[in-house]
Design a protein around this motif. Sequence first.
Motif, PDB file in Angstrom:
ATOM      1  N   GLU A 183       0.607  -1.061  -0.140  1.00  0.00           N
ATOM      2  CA  GLU A 183       0.233  -0.290   0.076  1.00  0.00           C
ATOM      3  C   GLU A 183       1.034   1.293  -0.082  1.00  0.00           C
ATOM      4  OE1 GLU A 183      -2.970  -0.779  -0.621  1.00  0.00           O
ATOM      5  OE2 GLU A 183      -3.205  -2.488   0.079  1.00  0.00           O
ATOM      6  N   ILE A 229       0.454   3.743   2.538  1.00  0.00           N
ATOM      7  CA  ILE A 229       0.583   3.880   3.986  1.00  0.00           C
ATOM      8  C   ILE A 229       0.721   2.061   4.296  1.00  0.00           C
ATOM      9  CG2 ILE A 229       0.172   4.962   5.801  1.00  0.00           C
ATOM     10  CD1 ILE A 229      -1.482   7.092   3.585  1.00  0.00           C
ATOM     11  N   ASN A 230       2.332   2.319   5.267  1.00  0.00           N
ATOM     12  CA  ASN A 230       2.429   0.908   5.776  1.00  0.00           C
ATOM     13  C   ASN A 230       2.218   1.237   7.056  1.00  0.00           C
ATOM     14  OD1 ASN A 230       1.922  -0.698   2.645  1.00  0.00           O
ATOM     15  ND2 ASN A 230       3.390   0.497   2.295  1.00  0.00           N
ATOM     16  N   ILE A 240       6.360   4.467   4.160  1.00  0.00           N
ATOM     17  CA  ILE A 240       5.624   5.019   3.108  1.00  0.00           C
ATOM     18  C   ILE A 240       5.890   4.623   1.603  1.00  0.00           C
ATOM     19  CG2 ILE A 240       5.058   7.983   2.110  1.00  0.00           C
ATOM     20  CD1 ILE A 240       3.454   7.245   4.513  1.00  0.00           C
ATOM     21  N   ASP A 269      -4.983   8.245   2.201  1.00  0.00           N
ATOM     22  CA  ASP A 269      -5.322   7.293   1.165  1.00  0.00           C
ATOM     23  C   ASP A 269      -6.740   7.475   0.434  1.00  0.00           C
ATOM     24  OD1 ASP A 269      -5.299   7.024   3.183  1.00  0.00           O
ATOM     25  OD2 ASP A 269      -5.482   4.916   3.356  1.00  0.00           O
ATOM     26  N   GLY A 304      -4.793   5.066   6.282  1.00  0.00           N
ATOM     27  CA  GLY A 304      -3.670   5.711   5.786  1.00  0.00           C
ATOM     28  C   GLY A 304      -3.601   6.402   6.369  1.00  0.00           C
TER      29      GLY A 304
END
Length: 632
Positions: free
Chosen positions: A76, A78-79, A97, A127, A141
Amino acid sequence: MPEAMNVIVVQRRTWQNRRTKWHDVGELSSVGGKLCVGEVLRSARDRDPSVPVMAGHPDIHHVTASDVLAQVQVNEGINPIREVRVSGVARRPAILIRSSPWKAGSVETPWHDEFDLRRGRVSYFGDHRVDHSVPVGATDGNRALLRTWEGHRAATARERALAAPLLVFATVTRNGTPKGYVKFCGLGVIEDVEEVQQQDRGRPFPNYRYELALLDLEHENDQVSWAWIEARGDRRLEARETLAAAPRSWRRWVEHGHAVLPEIRQRPMELDEPVVRGRAADGPVDDALPPALPRPRDENAPQAGERDGARQRLTVEQLMERLRNLKVHQQNGRSSRHKPLALMWAIARNSRGGSRLVPWPEFRREVGALLVEYGLPQSSSTPEYPFWHLRTSGLWDVQGVPPEQQGKVSAAAFDRAAPEAGFTDQADRLLSDPFVRSQAIAVLRETHFAEFAQHELMLQLGLEGYESASGVESSATEEEERDREPVGRRATHTSRLVRDVALAKRVKEMHEDRCQVCGIRIATRFGTYSEAAHIRGLGRPHHGPDELANLLVLCPNHHVQFDFLALYIDPHGVVRETWDGRRSGELRRLPGHPISEAHLRYHRALCGRDTSKDSSAEPRRTTAPSAALPER
């Protein structure tokens, strides 16, 4: 070499020594423990951490393998790594990121992230999408980044030590595909957050834009040790204990907060990725990728703007001192405005994100017009003089003038040579920080323009927001008008300032409507009255947060004086008059009302009253400002 250590041979630029050049070298790079700025890693669906290399690149799952942390994800944008609780307090080890430039503008990714690694800045969108029915801050996110923002803007070092570091990556194209490869761009903190309105195929939707500051990793050879991230995820370690493995810039940020960002921001980085074209019709057309590594330069060669071969890094204090002591031509006992006007123009260009160097024809046209309108009476419009002679300030760089023409400055010679000029790389980098830029504008206004009203000049330069602590609120129409100006801006969103009325009411009730400067409580027919003043204004260019730590309770008189920069609060809490530094009172505080020192320092910078040595030192006296119209 121990067999347990996995090594590969990679071809990359490596910082050999502070006093040497960048070299392309084949060297042994240890994987399984360090993220190297500029290095491309393979991020495949096969997440086997035992595989050190995949498709010729280090495997990110091998580099980040850990017995403490769950396996990291970069699927993704934002992780977040899962939080741990230590002594009853939640702590997130890090957030990864990822930006995918080749997807920008698509249905899946309608936003356009912006990387400016030359200035250590990233604008990153959350997101939220047009098809989401949940509130704008409720997506996974955005929720994670907004919680992180609370820690990044915290007032105490203890709170900041708990905040999650951001590890910033960008998708890059390798082996003919933009999928599955990420480049590590650096370690970041959230500098500012703004709720914005975006559009996806004509349909508006809300989102958050995060301004990230990337931190300098020079002392760690541009590497982030995964051992630090593991320590942050270890339940046996307190937050202060994990700092031992942190980069030096992170430790300084934890100790001092955002006030030190100008000094610890990532060194300039240059774009070195090719543009990728020609994929399938539904794929990307242009893939301008984020930069990787510092531009090669000879550290042993004197740089533009350096005197006597000095190679020390320019500090904020030196920058301000050079602006104050600018050597200007005297005409009939009055100081010429040629150099100060050119510098103000260049700062305005910097604030818009313009390139450091500008071609002579553009400088001649724009600065020449300023000299005609705002120069001294009977003064000639000769933009060629500041274009060339600003080099003596130690802040200015001129490139492209042949040696045989350097002894004779003329517009005609510059027309033939087509040179470029602008701030030195170090000065440009410092001025890209809003705090430093605010202070520089205040110093120039006070030192070189104090004898005439400056509003029209500031308005023409697009710097009118620096005239007050509140800044300027922009309507959507104003934003669209600026997008049509020749500064290369793209209309992607409109900002919306929403003040928290309940918060203002709360802080005034806490102080019982008593001014924090003079203690006066104004009685009205139906009660008492005071005003809630933002220390760092919500309007542009300040973009301050609407939070308790950014509010003061003031009477109307002191609110106006504070907002229009006639008063400032020194580091010891003393309220002083900006004009002469005279003590005007002492800021009254309450235990339940924390006040951000970073916001107070930003306000001092707007007043031109902050230095790294002693922010409370009395300012130099200059000619009293006049309310007269600007001289033509």
